[in-house]
Write a protein that holds these residues in place. Structure first.
Motif, PDB file in Angstrom:
ATOM      1  N   GLN A  94       1.055  -1.958  -0.322  1.00 25.99           N
ATOM      2  CA  GLN A  94      -0.410   0.326   0.288  1.00 25.99           C
ATOM      3  C   GLN A  94       0.684   0.976  -0.388  1.00 25.99           C
ATOM      4  N   TYR A  95       1.453   1.367   0.827  1.00 25.67           N
ATOM      5  CA  TYR A  95       3.230   2.136   1.046  1.00 25.67           C
ATOM      6  C   TYR A  95       4.034   2.025  -0.194  1.00 25.67           C
ATOM      7  N   THR A  96       4.713   2.609  -0.701  1.00 28.29           N
ATOM      8  CA  THR A  96       6.071   2.604  -1.844  1.00 28.29           C
ATOM      9  C   THR A  96       7.171   2.792  -1.149  1.00 28.29           C
ATOM     10  N   PRO A  97       8.674   1.593  -1.157  1.00 26.73           N
ATOM     11  CA  PRO A  97       9.450   1.962  -0.455  1.00 26.73           C
ATOM     12  C   PRO A  97      10.411   2.342  -0.742  1.00 26.73           C
ATOM     13  N   GLY A 128      -5.378   7.553  -4.750  1.00 24.25           N
ATOM     14  CA  GLY A 128      -5.043   6.564  -4.011  1.00 24.25           C
ATOM     15  C   GLY A 128      -5.761   5.770  -4.155  1.00 24.25           C
ATOM     16  N   GLY A 129      -6.863   5.765  -4.007  1.00 25.14           N
ATOM     17  CA  GLY A 129      -8.449   4.916  -3.894  1.00 25.14           C
ATOM     18  C   GLY A 129      -9.100   4.624  -2.743  1.00 25.14           C
ATOM     19  N   MET A 130      -8.090   5.739  -1.507  1.00 26.83           N
ATOM     20  CA  MET A 130      -9.032   5.716  -0.111  1.00 26.83           C
ATOM     21  C   MET A 130     -10.301   5.991  -0.007  1.00 26.83           C
ATOM     22  N   PRO A 131     -11.273   4.912   0.474  1.00 27.60           N
ATOM     23  CA  PRO A 131     -12.626   5.163   0.576  1.00 27.60           C
ATOM     24  C   PRO A 131     -13.257   6.845   0.755  1.00 27.60           C
ATOM     25  N   THR A 204      -0.317   6.318  -2.129  1.00 30.63           N
ATOM     26  CA  THR A 204      -0.836   4.929  -1.507  1.00 30.63           C
ATOM     27  C   THR A 204      -1.488   4.658  -2.421  1.00 30.63           C
ATOM     28  N   LYS A 205      -1.981   2.895  -2.493  1.00 30.60           N
ATOM     29  CA  LYS A 205      -2.724   2.722  -3.084  1.00 30.60           C
ATOM     30  C   LYS A 205      -3.710   1.441  -2.380  1.00 30.60           C
ATOM     31  N   TYR A 206      -4.471   1.603  -3.064  1.00 32.19           N
ATOM     32  CA  TYR A 206      -5.601   0.830  -2.472  1.00 32.19           C
ATOM     33  C   TYR A 206      -6.301   0.404  -3.320  1.00 32.19           C
ATOM     34  N   PHE A 207      -5.937  -1.380  -2.737  1.00 33.48           N
ATOM     35  CA  PHE A 207      -6.683  -2.332  -3.900  1.00 33.48           C
ATOM     36  C   PHE A 207      -6.674  -3.891  -2.379  1.00 33.48           C
ATOM     37  N   LYS A 208      -7.899  -4.442  -3.802  1.00 34.13           N
ATOM     38  CA  LYS A 208      -7.609  -5.568  -2.894  1.00 34.13           C
ATOM     39  C   LYS A 208      -7.116  -6.845  -2.147  1.00 34.13           C
TER      40      LYS A 208
END
Length: 246
Positions: A94-97, A128-131, A204-208
Protein backbone atom coordinates in the motif's frame (compact mmCIF):
# COMPACT_ATOMS: atom_id res chain seq x y z
CA UNK A 1 24.27 2.77 5.58
CA UNK A 2 23.82 6.54 5.69
CA UNK A 3 26.41 8.45 7.75
CA UNK A 4 27.43 5.09 9.28
CA UNK A 5 23.89 4.52 10.56
CA UNK A 6 22.62 0.94 10.33
CA UNK A 7 19.18 0.90 8.70
CA UNK A 8 16.75 -1.92 9.42
CA UNK A 9 13.38 -2.22 7.66
CA UNK A 10 10.71 -4.12 9.59
CA UNK A 11 7.72 -5.73 7.90
CA UNK A 12 4.73 -6.51 10.17
CA UNK A 13 3.08 -9.23 8.11
CA UNK A 14 -0.31 -10.91 8.19
CA UNK A 15 -1.48 -12.84 5.12
CA UNK A 16 0.97 -10.89 2.94
CA UNK A 17 2.02 -13.66 0.56
CA UNK A 18 0.42 -12.03 -2.50
CA UNK A 19 2.21 -8.68 -2.09
CA UNK A 20 5.39 -9.41 -0.15
CA UNK A 21 7.66 -10.08 -3.14
CA UNK A 22 6.59 -6.87 -4.89
CA UNK A 23 7.18 -4.84 -1.73
CA UNK A 24 10.54 -6.47 -1.00
CA UNK A 25 11.80 -5.99 -4.57
CA UNK A 26 11.51 -2.19 -4.28
CA UNK A 27 13.45 -1.85 -1.01
CA UNK A 28 16.68 0.12 -1.78
CA UNK A 29 19.33 -2.32 -0.61
CA UNK A 30 22.12 0.10 -1.43
CA UNK A 31 21.03 1.84 1.80
CA UNK A 32 19.15 -0.77 3.83
CA UNK A 33 21.30 -3.15 5.86
CA UNK A 34 18.76 -5.65 7.20
CA UNK A 35 15.11 -6.62 6.72
CA UNK A 36 13.02 -8.21 9.45
CA UNK A 37 9.67 -9.86 8.78
CA UNK A 38 7.36 -10.72 11.68
CA UNK A 39 4.57 -13.08 10.67
CA UNK A 40 1.54 -12.83 12.94
CA UNK A 41 0.24 -16.40 12.48
CA UNK A 42 -0.76 -15.88 8.84
CA UNK A 43 -3.16 -18.33 7.24
CA UNK A 44 -1.33 -18.18 3.90
CA UNK A 45 2.27 -18.95 2.92
CA UNK A 46 3.78 -15.60 3.92
CA UNK A 47 6.76 -17.26 5.63
CA UNK A 48 7.54 -19.42 2.61
CA UNK A 49 7.50 -16.39 0.32
CA UNK A 50 9.72 -14.51 2.77
CA UNK A 51 12.28 -17.28 2.62
CA UNK A 52 12.07 -17.48 -1.16
CA UNK A 53 12.81 -13.77 -1.63
CA UNK A 54 15.78 -14.00 0.73
CA UNK A 55 14.66 -12.41 4.00
CA UNK A 56 17.12 -13.60 6.64
CA UNK A 57 15.40 -12.43 9.80
CA UNK A 58 11.95 -14.01 10.15
CA UNK A 59 10.02 -14.01 13.43
CA UNK A 60 6.97 -16.27 13.49
CA UNK A 61 4.16 -15.87 16.04
CA UNK A 62 2.51 -19.19 16.84
CA UNK A 63 -0.67 -17.31 17.79
CA UNK A 64 -1.98 -14.05 16.38
CA UNK A 65 -0.87 -11.21 18.68
CA UNK A 66 -2.51 -8.35 16.80
CA UNK A 67 -1.07 -5.41 14.89
CA UNK A 68 0.46 -3.81 17.97
CA UNK A 69 1.87 -7.10 19.19
CA UNK A 70 3.43 -7.62 15.78
CA UNK A 71 5.14 -4.24 15.91
CA UNK A 72 6.54 -4.95 19.37
CA UNK A 73 8.31 -8.01 17.95
CA UNK A 74 9.49 -5.96 14.95
CA UNK A 75 11.14 -3.28 17.07
CA UNK A 76 12.62 -5.74 19.55
CA UNK A 77 14.31 -7.65 16.74
CA UNK A 78 15.55 -4.50 15.00
CA UNK A 79 17.15 -3.26 18.23
CA UNK A 80 18.72 -6.70 18.79
CA UNK A 81 20.31 -6.37 15.35
CA UNK A 82 21.91 -3.06 16.36
CA UNK A 83 19.76 -0.78 14.24
CA UNK A 84 20.35 2.97 14.33
CA UNK A 85 17.32 3.71 12.16
CA UNK A 86 14.21 1.51 12.05
CA UNK A 87 11.64 1.85 9.28
CA UNK A 88 8.27 0.14 9.53
CA UNK A 89 6.87 -0.69 6.10
CA UNK A 90 3.68 -2.68 5.54
CA UNK A 91 4.33 -5.62 3.18
CA UNK A 92 0.92 -5.24 1.54
CA UNK A 93 2.36 -2.78 -1.03
CA UNK A 94 0.00 0.00 0.00
CA UNK A 95 2.99 2.26 0.69
CA UNK A 96 5.92 2.65 -1.68
CA UNK A 97 9.35 1.50 -0.41
CA UNK A 98 10.88 4.23 -2.58
CA UNK A 99 10.45 6.73 0.27
CA UNK A 100 12.89 4.81 2.48
CA UNK A 101 15.94 6.90 1.40
CA UNK A 102 14.19 10.22 2.09
CA UNK A 103 12.92 9.12 5.48
CA UNK A 104 16.29 7.63 6.41
CA UNK A 105 18.24 10.75 5.47
CA UNK A 106 15.93 12.95 7.53
CA UNK A 107 16.78 10.90 10.62
CA UNK A 108 20.44 10.24 9.84
CA UNK A 109 21.07 13.96 9.31
CA UNK A 110 19.36 14.65 12.66
CA UNK A 111 16.60 16.79 11.19
CA UNK A 112 13.96 14.71 12.96
CA UNK A 113 14.14 11.63 15.21
CA UNK A 114 10.83 10.32 13.81
CA UNK A 115 9.40 10.63 10.29
CA UNK A 116 5.90 9.70 9.12
CA UNK A 117 4.89 9.10 5.52
CA UNK A 118 1.61 10.99 5.28
CA UNK A 119 -1.16 10.01 2.89
CA UNK A 120 -2.97 13.28 3.60
CA UNK A 121 -0.27 15.74 2.56
CA UNK A 122 -1.04 16.43 -1.09
CA UNK A 123 -3.83 14.50 -2.83
CA UNK A 124 -2.39 11.01 -2.71
CA UNK A 125 -4.99 9.37 -0.51
CA UNK A 126 -8.12 9.89 -2.61
CA UNK A 127 -6.23 9.56 -5.88
CA UNK A 128 -4.83 6.23 -4.64
CA UNK A 129 -8.31 4.90 -3.90
CA UNK A 130 -8.83 5.62 -0.20
CA UNK A 131 -12.59 5.33 0.44
CA UNK A 132 -14.15 8.75 0.97
CA UNK A 133 -15.57 7.84 4.40
CA UNK A 134 -12.09 6.80 5.57
CA UNK A 135 -10.57 10.01 4.24
CA UNK A 136 -13.16 12.16 6.01
CA UNK A 137 -12.84 10.15 9.23
CA UNK A 138 -9.04 10.49 9.06
CA UNK A 139 -9.23 14.26 8.66
CA UNK A 140 -11.80 14.74 11.43
CA UNK A 141 -10.01 12.43 13.85
CA UNK A 142 -6.64 14.04 13.16
CA UNK A 143 -8.09 17.52 13.70
CA UNK A 144 -9.51 16.48 17.07
CA UNK A 145 -6.28 14.82 18.14
CA UNK A 146 -4.19 17.85 17.19
CA UNK A 147 -6.56 20.03 19.17
CA UNK A 148 -6.36 17.87 22.29
CA UNK A 149 -2.61 17.25 22.36
CA UNK A 150 -1.54 20.56 20.81
CA UNK A 151 0.31 19.24 17.75
CA UNK A 152 0.05 19.78 14.00
CA UNK A 153 0.44 16.45 12.25
CA UNK A 154 -1.35 15.99 8.94
CA UNK A 155 -2.36 12.48 10.06
CA UNK A 156 -1.83 10.08 12.95
CA UNK A 157 -2.89 6.94 11.15
CA UNK A 158 -0.23 6.11 8.57
CA UNK A 159 1.44 2.72 8.85
CA UNK A 160 4.70 3.91 7.27
CA UNK A 161 7.06 5.24 9.93
CA UNK A 162 10.76 5.74 10.56
CA UNK A 163 12.40 5.99 13.98
CA UNK A 164 15.77 6.69 15.45
CA UNK A 165 16.69 3.69 17.59
CA UNK A 166 17.17 6.10 20.51
CA UNK A 167 13.46 6.93 20.35
CA UNK A 168 12.47 3.26 20.49
CA UNK A 169 14.75 2.72 23.47
CA UNK A 170 13.36 5.74 25.32
CA UNK A 171 9.63 5.10 25.07
CA UNK A 172 7.76 2.31 26.80
CA UNK A 173 6.10 0.78 23.71
CA UNK A 174 5.87 -2.62 25.40
CA UNK A 175 3.11 -1.23 27.64
CA UNK A 176 0.96 -0.29 24.65
CA UNK A 177 -2.04 -2.16 23.30
CA UNK A 178 -1.56 -5.16 21.01
CA UNK A 179 -4.36 -3.82 18.78
CA UNK A 180 -4.41 -1.05 16.16
CA UNK A 181 -4.45 1.80 18.70
CA UNK A 182 -0.79 0.91 19.40
CA UNK A 183 0.20 3.35 16.64
CA UNK A 184 -1.46 6.31 18.31
CA UNK A 185 -0.24 5.40 21.77
CA UNK A 186 3.27 5.33 20.37
CA UNK A 187 2.97 8.79 18.83
CA UNK A 188 1.72 10.23 22.11
CA UNK A 189 4.63 8.57 23.92
CA UNK A 190 7.00 10.19 21.44
CA UNK A 191 5.50 13.63 21.98
CA UNK A 192 5.51 13.07 25.73
CA UNK A 193 9.30 12.57 25.59
CA UNK A 194 9.69 15.87 23.76
CA UNK A 195 10.64 14.46 20.36
CA UNK A 196 9.57 16.20 17.16
CA UNK A 197 8.00 14.33 14.26
CA UNK A 198 8.62 15.14 10.60
CA UNK A 199 6.36 14.18 7.70
CA UNK A 200 6.77 13.45 3.99
CA UNK A 201 4.10 13.15 1.32
CA UNK A 202 3.33 9.52 0.48
CA UNK A 203 1.31 8.17 -2.46
CA UNK A 204 -0.77 5.15 -1.50
CA UNK A 205 -2.57 2.36 -3.29
CA UNK A 206 -5.82 0.76 -2.20
CA UNK A 207 -6.64 -2.58 -3.79
CA UNK A 208 -8.06 -5.98 -2.87
CA UNK A 209 -4.88 -7.45 -1.38
CA UNK A 210 -4.01 -4.34 0.66
CA UNK A 211 -4.75 -4.84 4.34
CA UNK A 212 -7.59 -2.88 5.88
CA UNK A 213 -9.93 -3.03 8.86
CA UNK A 214 -13.70 -3.18 8.66
CA UNK A 215 -16.10 -0.43 9.70
CA UNK A 216 -16.70 -1.82 13.19
CA UNK A 217 -12.98 -2.11 13.92
CA UNK A 218 -12.47 1.35 12.47
CA UNK A 219 -14.97 2.84 14.94
CA UNK A 220 -13.31 1.05 17.86
CA UNK A 221 -9.93 2.28 16.64
CA UNK A 222 -11.16 5.87 16.35
CA UNK A 223 -12.57 5.86 19.86
CA UNK A 224 -9.31 4.38 21.12
CA UNK A 225 -7.35 7.17 19.45
CA UNK A 226 -9.48 9.83 21.12
CA UNK A 227 -9.15 8.08 24.48
CA UNK A 228 -5.36 8.00 24.08
CA UNK A 229 -5.25 11.71 23.24
CA UNK A 230 -7.37 12.62 26.27
CA UNK A 231 -5.22 10.46 28.56
CA UNK A 232 -2.10 12.10 27.17
CA UNK A 233 -3.57 15.55 27.83
CA UNK A 234 -4.57 14.64 31.40
CA UNK A 235 -1.19 13.06 32.06
CA UNK A 236 0.62 16.19 30.89
CA UNK A 237 -1.59 18.26 33.20
CA UNK A 238 -0.71 15.91 36.11
CA UNK A 239 -4.35 14.96 36.53
CA UNK A 240 -3.62 11.26 36.01
CA UNK A 241 -0.48 9.13 35.99
CA UNK A 242 -0.93 7.06 32.84
CA UNK A 243 1.21 3.91 32.75
CA UNK A 244 2.27 4.10 29.09
CA UNK A 245 3.76 7.58 29.63
CA UNK A 246 5.79 6.76 32.73
Amino acid sequence: MIFNKKIVVVLPAYNAAATLEKTYSEIPFDLVDEVVLVDDASRDNTIEVAREVGIKHIVSHEKNKGYGGNQKSCYQKALELGADIVIMLHPDYQYTPRLIPVMSYMIASELYPVVLASRILGNGALRGGMPLYKYVANRVLTFMQNLVINQKLSEYHTGYRAFSADVLRNINFEENSDDFVFDNQMLCQIFNKGYEIGEVTCPTKYFKEASSINFRRSVIYGLGCLETSVKYFLHRKNVINEKIFR
